[in-house]
Scaffold this motif. Structure first.
Motif, PDB file in Angstrom:
ATOM      1  N   GLY A  92       0.840  -1.202   0.000  1.00 27.25           N
ATOM      2  CA  GLY A  92       0.000   0.000   0.000  1.00 27.25           C
ATOM      3  C   GLY A  92       0.870   1.244   0.000  1.00 27.25           C
ATOM      4  O   GLY A  92       1.979   1.245  -0.549  1.00 27.25           O
ATOM      5  N   VAL A 111      -1.919 -12.492   8.735  1.00 28.86           N
ATOM      6  CA  VAL A 111      -0.784 -12.563   7.804  1.00 28.86           C
ATOM      7  C   VAL A 111       0.367 -13.357   8.424  1.00 28.86           C
ATOM      8  O   VAL A 111       0.985 -14.194   7.762  1.00 28.86           O
ATOM      9  CB  VAL A 111      -0.345 -11.143   7.368  1.00 28.86           C
ATOM     10  N   GLU A 157      -0.148 -16.899   8.094  1.00 27.57           N
ATOM     11  CA  GLU A 157       0.144 -17.361   6.743  1.00 27.57           C
ATOM     12  C   GLU A 157       1.656 -17.546   6.525  1.00 27.57           C
ATOM     13  O   GLU A 157       2.099 -18.476   5.865  1.00 27.57           O
ATOM     14  CB  GLU A 157      -0.336 -16.257   5.796  1.00 27.57           C
TER      15      GLU A 157
HETATM   16  N1  NAP Z   1       1.164   5.391   5.481  1.00 27.25           N
HETATM   17  C1  NAP Z   1       2.072   5.839   6.338  1.00 27.25           C
HETATM   18  O1  NAP Z   1       2.566   6.973   6.233  1.00 27.25           O
HETATM   19  C2  NAP Z   1       2.556   4.942   7.461  1.00 27.25           C
HETATM   20  C3  NAP Z   1       3.696   5.335   8.172  1.00 27.25           C
HETATM   21  C4  NAP Z   1       4.160   4.508   9.201  1.00 27.25           C
HETATM   22  C5  NAP Z   1       3.488   3.341   9.499  1.00 27.25           C
HETATM   23  N2  NAP Z   1       2.371   2.996   8.801  1.00 27.25           N
HETATM   24  C6  NAP Z   1       1.717   1.724   9.136  1.00 27.25           C
HETATM   25  O2  NAP Z   1       1.983   0.854   8.056  1.00 27.25           O
HETATM   26  C7  NAP Z   1       0.878  -0.015   7.826  1.00 27.25           C
HETATM   27  C8  NAP Z   1       0.425   0.127   6.390  1.00 27.25           C
HETATM   28  O3  NAP Z   1      -0.051   1.446   6.181  1.00 27.25           O
HETATM   29  P1  NAP Z   1      -0.445   1.964   4.732  1.00 27.25           P
HETATM   30  O4  NAP Z   1      -0.761   3.383   4.892  1.00 27.25           O
HETATM   31  O5  NAP Z   1       0.566   1.533   3.760  1.00 27.25           O
HETATM   32  O6  NAP Z   1      -1.800   1.138   4.523  1.00 27.25           O
HETATM   33  P2  NAP Z   1      -2.444   0.739   3.121  1.00 27.25           P
HETATM   34  O7  NAP Z   1      -2.139   1.752   2.085  1.00 27.25           O
HETATM   35  O8  NAP Z   1      -3.868   0.379   3.406  1.00 27.25           O
HETATM   36  O9  NAP Z   1      -1.650  -0.578   2.749  1.00 27.25           O
HETATM   37  C9  NAP Z   1      -1.886  -1.828   3.329  1.00 27.25           C
HETATM   38  C10 NAP Z   1      -1.712  -2.843   2.224  1.00 27.25           C
HETATM   39  O10 NAP Z   1      -1.788  -4.148   2.770  1.00 27.25           O
HETATM   40  C11 NAP Z   1      -2.309  -4.977   1.752  1.00 27.25           C
HETATM   41  N3  NAP Z   1      -2.834  -6.177   2.403  1.00 27.25           N
HETATM   42  C12 NAP Z   1      -3.942  -6.288   3.151  1.00 27.25           C
HETATM   43  N4  NAP Z   1      -4.095  -7.571   3.552  1.00 27.25           N
HETATM   44  C13 NAP Z   1      -3.073  -8.255   3.025  1.00 27.25           C
HETATM   45  C14 NAP Z   1      -2.686  -9.614   3.049  1.00 27.25           C
HETATM   46  N5  NAP Z   1      -3.407 -10.533   3.692  1.00 27.25           N
HETATM   47  N6  NAP Z   1      -1.578  -9.970   2.383  1.00 27.25           N
HETATM   48  C15 NAP Z   1      -0.823  -9.053   1.705  1.00 27.25           C
HETATM   49  N7  NAP Z   1      -1.152  -7.756   1.636  1.00 27.25           N
HETATM   50  C16 NAP Z   1      -2.260  -7.367   2.281  1.00 27.25           C
HETATM   51  C17 NAP Z   1      -3.380  -4.150   1.083  1.00 27.25           C
HETATM   52  O11 NAP Z   1      -3.544  -4.488  -0.286  1.00 27.25           O
HETATM   53  P3  NAP Z   1      -4.618  -5.604  -0.754  1.00 27.25           P
HETATM   54  O12 NAP Z   1      -5.919  -5.219  -0.148  1.00 27.25           O
HETATM   55  O13 NAP Z   1      -4.559  -5.519  -2.246  1.00 27.25           O
HETATM   56  O14 NAP Z   1      -4.074  -6.898  -0.215  1.00 27.25           O
HETATM   57  C18 NAP Z   1      -2.790  -2.754   1.158  1.00 27.25           C
HETATM   58  O15 NAP Z   1      -2.175  -2.398  -0.050  1.00 27.25           O
HETATM   59  C19 NAP Z   1      -0.183   0.375   8.844  1.00 27.25           C
HETATM   60  O16 NAP Z   1      -0.130  -0.502   9.940  1.00 27.25           O
HETATM   61  C20 NAP Z   1       0.209   1.782   9.254  1.00 27.25           C
HETATM   62  O17 NAP Z   1      -0.167   2.057  10.561  1.00 27.25           O
HETATM   63  C21 NAP Z   1       1.912   3.750   7.778  1.00 27.25           C
END
Ligand code: NAP
Length: 258
Positions: free
Chosen positions: A9, A74, A77
């Protein structure tokens, strides 16, 4: 190293692109269920897959860039296929204790808190691990040092790191947006106002980091007595500029801690 990023993501894709651009000799694979949405990563030499288990037996590092509530499923898995790896979780709020309970000593667990500027080599990443795992966490610190800066922090500050370093990206962008909006009101078209506001913020940051200075030392260089800068700054402070930022950061932290 062979690095698998689970969750392509916003964050996972940014880390993957950053690592592909700013490190050499690593093989990077990103997985997400809707794999078509990360086709663009292939142009950076990044492998993509819809199968989390695909090739992970050969991975050195697994990074979890999935939502906190997806971590249990996950890991369920992944774990049958891996042992002796470094598993670095970016999931906010999921503690080392919770991760250890699930992983039960089969792999080394590290928490990471990067931000999406990793894509441009400019993340402020915090890393934490149990004391006995700190040396094993070093490859993670080294990797994130290449896509910005990386520091090891006590896990009790991980929520604070999330707010300051990850949410902080949005706070900084909102400052630039406000500056741009003011720029339009004082005469610039939107594009020019944004270019000036963004570059000015970048320039201020560059000076701060290059000179290891306190912000106020540099502010002193810009503020002429009775001049326009100090008049504007003080008006902003009367309207609660610093106070609202501090309050916002504390509110974000309260929200994370529930
Ligand atoms: N965004 C930021 O700036 C940031 C900064 C620091 C930390 N974080 C942390 O990082 C994490 C991700 O944040 P994000 O903003 O990147 O969220 P996001 O954009 O929603 O990305 C999460 C990704 O996980 C994938 N996913 C969901 N279930 C999955 C599975 N079973 N197997 C493989 N992939 C899977 C989703 O794609 P599909 O639905 O296609 O599988 C989605 O692309 C969160 O916990 C957040 O708190 C984010």
């Amino acid at each position: 190293m062979n690095i698998h990023i689970i969750g392509g993501g916003n964050l996972g894709a940014a880390i993957a692109i950053g690592l592909a651009q700013f490190t050499t000799g690593n093989t990077i694979t990103v997985t997400r269920r809707n794999v078509k949405l990360i086709d663009n990563l292939k142009q950076y030499g990044i492998n993509t897959s819809a199968d989390n288990a695909d090739g992970i037996a050969n991975a050195d590092i697994l990074m979890l860039a999935i939502k906190p509530w997806q971590v249990d499923a996950v890991l369920g898995e992944l774990l049958p296929h891996v042992s002796g790896k470094i598993i670095a979780s970016a999931a906010s709020g999921v503690t080392l204790e919770q991760l250890h309970a699930k992983i039960a000593g089969t792999n080394t667990v590290v928490r990471i808190m990067p931000n999406i500027a990793a894509q441009y080599g400019a993340s402020a990443t915090c890393v934490s691990a149990k004391a006995e795992d700190i040396s094993k966490a070093q490859p993670i610190v080294d990797l994130f040092d290449k896509v910005g800066t990386a520091v090891i922090i006590d896990e009790k500050l991980m929520d604070a790191a999330t707010v300051l370093g990850a949410c902080g990206t949005a706070f900084a962008l909102r400052y630039i947006r406000a500056s741009m909006q003011a720029g339009i009101e004082i005469g610039f078209d939107a594009k020019t106002a944004l270019a000036i506001s963004a570059q000015t913020a970048l320039g201020a940051t560059e000076m701060l980091l290059k000179e290891s200075a306190h912000p106020e030392q540099l502010i002193d260089k810009v503020t002429t007595p009775q001049g326009c800068t100090i008049a504007g700054l003080n008006e902003m402070e009367h309207e609660g500029f610093s106070s609202s930022l501090i309050k916002g950061i504390k509110t974000s932290l309260k929200q994370i801690k529930g």
